[in-house]
Design a protein around this motif. Structure first.
Motif, PDB file in Angstrom:
ATOM      1  N   SER A 160       0.847  -1.197   0.000  1.00 31.19           N
ATOM      2  CA  SER A 160       0.000   0.000   0.000  1.00 31.19           C
ATOM      3  C   SER A 160       0.879   1.242   0.000  1.00 31.19           C
ATOM      4  N   GLY A 161       0.277   2.392  -0.351  1.00 32.25           N
ATOM      5  CA  GLY A 161       0.996   3.643  -0.184  1.00 32.25           C
ATOM      6  C   GLY A 161       1.082   4.548  -1.395  1.00 32.25           C
ATOM      7  N   LEU A 162       2.022   5.481  -1.331  1.00 34.14           N
ATOM      8  CA  LEU A 162       2.060   6.642  -2.211  1.00 34.14           C
ATOM      9  C   LEU A 162       2.812   6.417  -3.523  1.00 34.14           C
ATOM     10  N   LEU A 163       2.232   6.971  -4.582  1.00 35.36           N
ATOM     11  CA  LEU A 163       2.843   6.999  -5.912  1.00 35.36           C
ATOM     12  C   LEU A 163       2.650   8.392  -6.495  1.00 35.36           C
ATOM     13  N   VAL A 164       3.670   8.898  -7.184  1.00 33.00           N
ATOM     14  CA  VAL A 164       3.523  10.156  -7.907  1.00 33.00           C
ATOM     15  C   VAL A 164       3.270   9.837  -9.376  1.00 33.00           C
ATOM     16  N   ILE A 165       2.316  10.545  -9.975  1.00 33.78           N
ATOM     17  CA  ILE A 165       1.908  10.332 -11.364  1.00 33.78           C
ATOM     18  C   ILE A 165       2.147  11.617 -12.156  1.00 33.78           C
ATOM     19  N   ALA A 166       2.784  11.505 -13.313  1.00 33.71           N
ATOM     20  CA  ALA A 166       3.036  12.673 -14.160  1.00 33.71           C
ATOM     21  C   ALA A 166       1.834  12.940 -15.067  1.00 33.71           C
ATOM     22  N   LYS A 167       1.423  14.208 -15.151  1.00 28.61           N
ATOM     23  CA  LYS A 167       0.310  14.583 -16.020  1.00 28.61           C
ATOM     24  C   LYS A 167       0.784  15.309 -17.273  1.00 28.61           C
ATOM     25  N   SER A 168       2.053  15.670 -17.325  1.00 28.71           N
ATOM     26  CA  SER A 168       2.597  16.371 -18.488  1.00 28.71           C
ATOM     27  C   SER A 168       3.951  15.788 -18.845  1.00 28.71           C
ATOM     28  N   HIS A 305       4.281  -0.794   3.595  1.00 28.64           N
ATOM     29  CA  HIS A 305       3.498   0.393   3.288  1.00 28.64           C
ATOM     30  C   HIS A 305       4.426   1.527   2.868  1.00 28.64           C
ATOM     31  N   ALA A 306       4.183   2.091   1.666  1.00 31.33           N
ATOM     32  CA  ALA A 306       4.951   3.243   1.182  1.00 31.33           C
ATOM     33  C   ALA A 306       4.404   4.498   1.863  1.00 31.33           C
ATOM     34  N   MET A 307       5.000   4.838   3.001  1.00 28.61           N
ATOM     35  CA  MET A 307       4.422   5.858   3.877  1.00 28.61           C
ATOM     36  C   MET A 307       4.608   7.287   3.375  1.00 28.61           C
ATOM     37  N   SER A 308       5.802   7.603   2.861  1.00 31.38           N
ATOM     38  CA  SER A 308       6.050   9.003   2.486  1.00 31.38           C
ATOM     39  C   SER A 308       6.793   9.109   1.164  1.00 31.38           C
ATOM     40  N   LEU A 309       6.670  10.293   0.582  1.00 31.01           N
ATOM     41  CA  LEU A 309       7.271  10.572  -0.721  1.00 31.01           C
ATOM     42  C   LEU A 309       7.664  12.043  -0.735  1.00 31.01           C
ATOM     43  N   GLY A 310       8.919  12.327  -1.052  1.00 31.31           N
ATOM     44  CA  GLY A 310       9.394  13.703  -1.132  1.00 31.31           C
ATOM     45  C   GLY A 310      10.158  13.927  -2.424  1.00 31.31           C
ATOM     46  N   PHE A 311       9.879  15.050  -3.091  1.00 33.37           N
ATOM     47  CA  PHE A 311      10.551  15.342  -4.363  1.00 33.37           C
ATOM     48  C   PHE A 311      10.435  16.836  -4.666  1.00 33.37           C
ATOM     49  N   ILE A 312      11.184  17.263  -5.664  1.00 32.70           N
ATOM     50  CA  ILE A 312      11.135  18.650  -6.121  1.00 32.70           C
ATOM     51  C   ILE A 312      10.087  18.766  -7.218  1.00 32.70           C
ATOM     52  N   HIS A 313       9.184  19.739  -7.078  1.00 32.22           N
ATOM     53  CA  HIS A 313       8.163  19.923  -8.105  1.00 32.22           C
ATOM     54  C   HIS A 313       8.841  20.244  -9.434  1.00 32.22           C
ATOM     55  N   VAL A 315       8.078  21.869 -12.008  1.00 32.68           N
ATOM     56  CA  VAL A 315       7.870  23.195 -12.613  1.00 32.68           C
ATOM     57  C   VAL A 315       8.150  24.317 -11.614  1.00 32.68           C
ATOM     58  N   THR A 316       7.542  24.253 -10.444  1.00 35.51           N
ATOM     59  CA  THR A 316       7.719  25.328  -9.465  1.00 35.51           C
ATOM     60  C   THR A 316       9.036  25.220  -8.707  1.00 35.51           C
ATOM     61  N   LYS A 317       9.673  24.039  -8.748  1.00 30.36           N
ATOM     62  CA  LYS A 317      10.921  23.731  -8.039  1.00 30.36           C
ATOM     63  C   LYS A 317      10.736  23.742  -6.512  1.00 30.36           C
ATOM     64  N   GLU A 318       9.495  23.734  -6.074  1.00 30.37           N
ATOM     65  CA  GLU A 318       9.200  23.672  -4.648  1.00 30.37           C
ATOM     66  C   GLU A 318       9.431  22.257  -4.134  1.00 30.37           C
ATOM     67  N   LYS A 319       9.945  22.162  -2.894  1.00 30.75           N
ATOM     68  CA  LYS A 319      10.120  20.851  -2.274  1.00 30.75           C
ATOM     69  C   LYS A 319       8.763  20.380  -1.746  1.00 30.75           C
ATOM     70  N   LEU A 320       8.300  19.227  -2.233  1.00 31.57           N
ATOM     71  CA  LEU A 320       7.018  18.676  -1.814  1.00 31.57           C
ATOM     72  C   LEU A 320       7.255  17.424  -0.977  1.00 31.57           C
ATOM     73  N   TYR A 321       6.427  17.249   0.042  1.00 33.84           N
ATOM     74  CA  TYR A 321       6.533  16.068   0.895  1.00 33.84           C
ATOM     75  C   TYR A 321       5.135  15.607   1.260  1.00 33.84           C
ATOM     76  N   PHE A 322       4.889  14.308   1.113  1.00 34.53           N
ATOM     77  CA  PHE A 322       3.575  13.749   1.405  1.00 34.53           C
ATOM     78  C   PHE A 322       3.739  12.521   2.289  1.00 34.53           C
ATOM     79  N   GLU A 323       2.764  12.351   3.174  1.00 34.32           N
ATOM     80  CA  GLU A 323       2.810  11.222   4.097  1.00 34.32           C
ATOM     81  C   GLU A 323       1.398  10.677   4.280  1.00 34.32           C
ATOM     82  N   THR A 324       1.283   9.366   4.372  1.00 30.45           N
ATOM     83  CA  THR A 324      -0.015   8.737   4.575  1.00 30.45           C
ATOM     84  C   THR A 324       0.099   7.707   5.689  1.00 30.45           C
ATOM     85  N   PRO A 325      -0.891   7.643   6.586  1.00 27.45           N
ATOM     86  CA  PRO A 325      -0.795   6.710   7.720  1.00 27.45           C
ATOM     87  C   PRO A 325      -0.930   5.258   7.275  1.00 27.45           C
TER      88      PRO A 325
END
Length: 344
Positions: A160-168, A305-313, A315-325
């Motif tokens: 279970s857990g987090l995946l990042v999906i590209a839309k562009s 369980h893939a609990m967290s995912l962190g990466f650089i956006h 386009v915006t170059k913002e650092k993003l971090y996501f976590e799921t219980p």
């Protein structure tokens, strides 16, 4: 791929392969099945659909049907043909997605255990990608990865857990580069058998397919075969017979954590493929055996369980971090182990 012999339609010598499986929505109004399939199946025409129905290749609730049959809510429609589907064929399916984050360039999805990420042999429908192509149009594909739109990485079916999906295309290029350079931060939680001697460590060992069973990955520490793989781990909680462990991936190989933890001598709890579905630590008393079996029944999958995912956006170059219980099944088993060792 599983063969689907349909005795009511063809003799036993002809193998039929499932190409499409559609569960009709609860709110679907009555509609002729030939019209419905023409709208739902890519590149289908009314004539093609009618010919398939006449040949017995369209089943409703596992029974042959007629072109004028009017579908009803919750009907299960299957299209079976003599040739296996191509791996690049993706059917759009109305599968609910647990979207943690979304913007115009990417989305982050919390995948439930039991869902396959992309169509492949034996799992042509019901995958995350089938749901993605229903909800999102024109998702990009990585070169050499046809039939897997939006994907830049994946996790196992029963993880279970987090995946990042590209839309562009831009997002896919940048995210793929971050995975390639190992700058994506990925944290997994695993329940493993017994208590490691050390509180933390790093496993460095090539991961490649086993010579005995191609479904299983072996660890080759001398690097004789497989791909370079590094897993950093640390114990979060010791529960005498099992331990909750945090794993951080530096590389992302198939079954990397599952293979590495088995190599360390601590296979994941209830991981049948890597020997974790048997009692590996503890007594042989019937009460204990019954307790462990109850935990297996509560979480009939590997405890990962893939609990967290962190990466650089991209386009915006913002650092993003996501976590799921932890999902309910994993948390429930963990709670039971904590109570068991406290009362024992």
């Amino acid at each position: 791929m599983s063969n689907l012999p349909i005795e009511e339609i063809e003799d036993d010598e002809i193998e039929l392969f499932e190409h499409h499986r559609i569960l009709v929505d609860k709110g679907q109004s009555l509609m002729r099945i030939d019209k419905f399939l023409t709208e739902k199946v890519a590149n289908a025409t009314r004539n093609k659909v009618q010919r398939a129905i006449d040949a017995g290749f369209v089943l409703v609730n596992d029974q042959p049907t007629k072109a004028n049959y009017k579908i009803k809510p919750l009907d299960e429609i299957r299209v079976v043909l003599e040739k296996p589907p191509r791996e690049t064929d993706v059917v759009a399916e109305n599968i609910p997605l647990d979207i943690v984050y979304e913007d115009s360039h990417l989305l982050v999805v919390n995948k439930p255990a039991g869902m396959v990420v992309h169509p492949a042999h034996g799992n042509w429908t019901g995958t995350l990608v089938n749901g993605l192509v229903y909800h999102f149009q024109n998702l990009p594909e990585m070169k050499g990865n046809a039939g897997r739109p939006g994907l830049v990485h994946r996790i196992d079916k029963d993880t279970s857990g987090l995946l990042v999906i590209a839309k562009s295309e831009e997002a896919m290029t940048h995210l793929a580069a971050q995975f390639y350079h190992h700058t994506i931060e990925r944290t997994y939680l695993a329940l493993v058998w017994s208590e490691p001697e050390n509180e933390s460590g790093t496993i460095i060992g090539h991961v490649g397919r086993s010579a005995k069973d191609r479904k299983v990955m072996d660890v080759y520490p001398e690097g004789s075969q497989g791909k370079h793989a590094i897993t950093h781990w640390k114990v979060l909680k010791k529960l005498r017979y099992v331990s909750l462990v945090q794993c951080n991936l530096e590389t992302g190989r198939t079954h990397q954590i599952r293979a590495h933890m088995k190599f360390l001598g601590h296979p994941l709890f209830n991981d049948a493929m890597y020997g974790g579905d048997k009692i590996r630590k503890g007594t042989q008393f019937s009460k204990y055996k019954a307790f462990v079996q109850n935990c297996f029944d509560l979480m009939p999958r590997q405890a990962l369980h893939a609990m967290s995912l962190g990466f650089i956006h991209p386009v915006t170059k913002e650092k993003l971090y996501f976590e799921t219980p932890l999902p309910e099944d994993f948390q429930s088993v963990l709670d039971r182990w904590e109570n068991y060792v406290t009362l024992d």
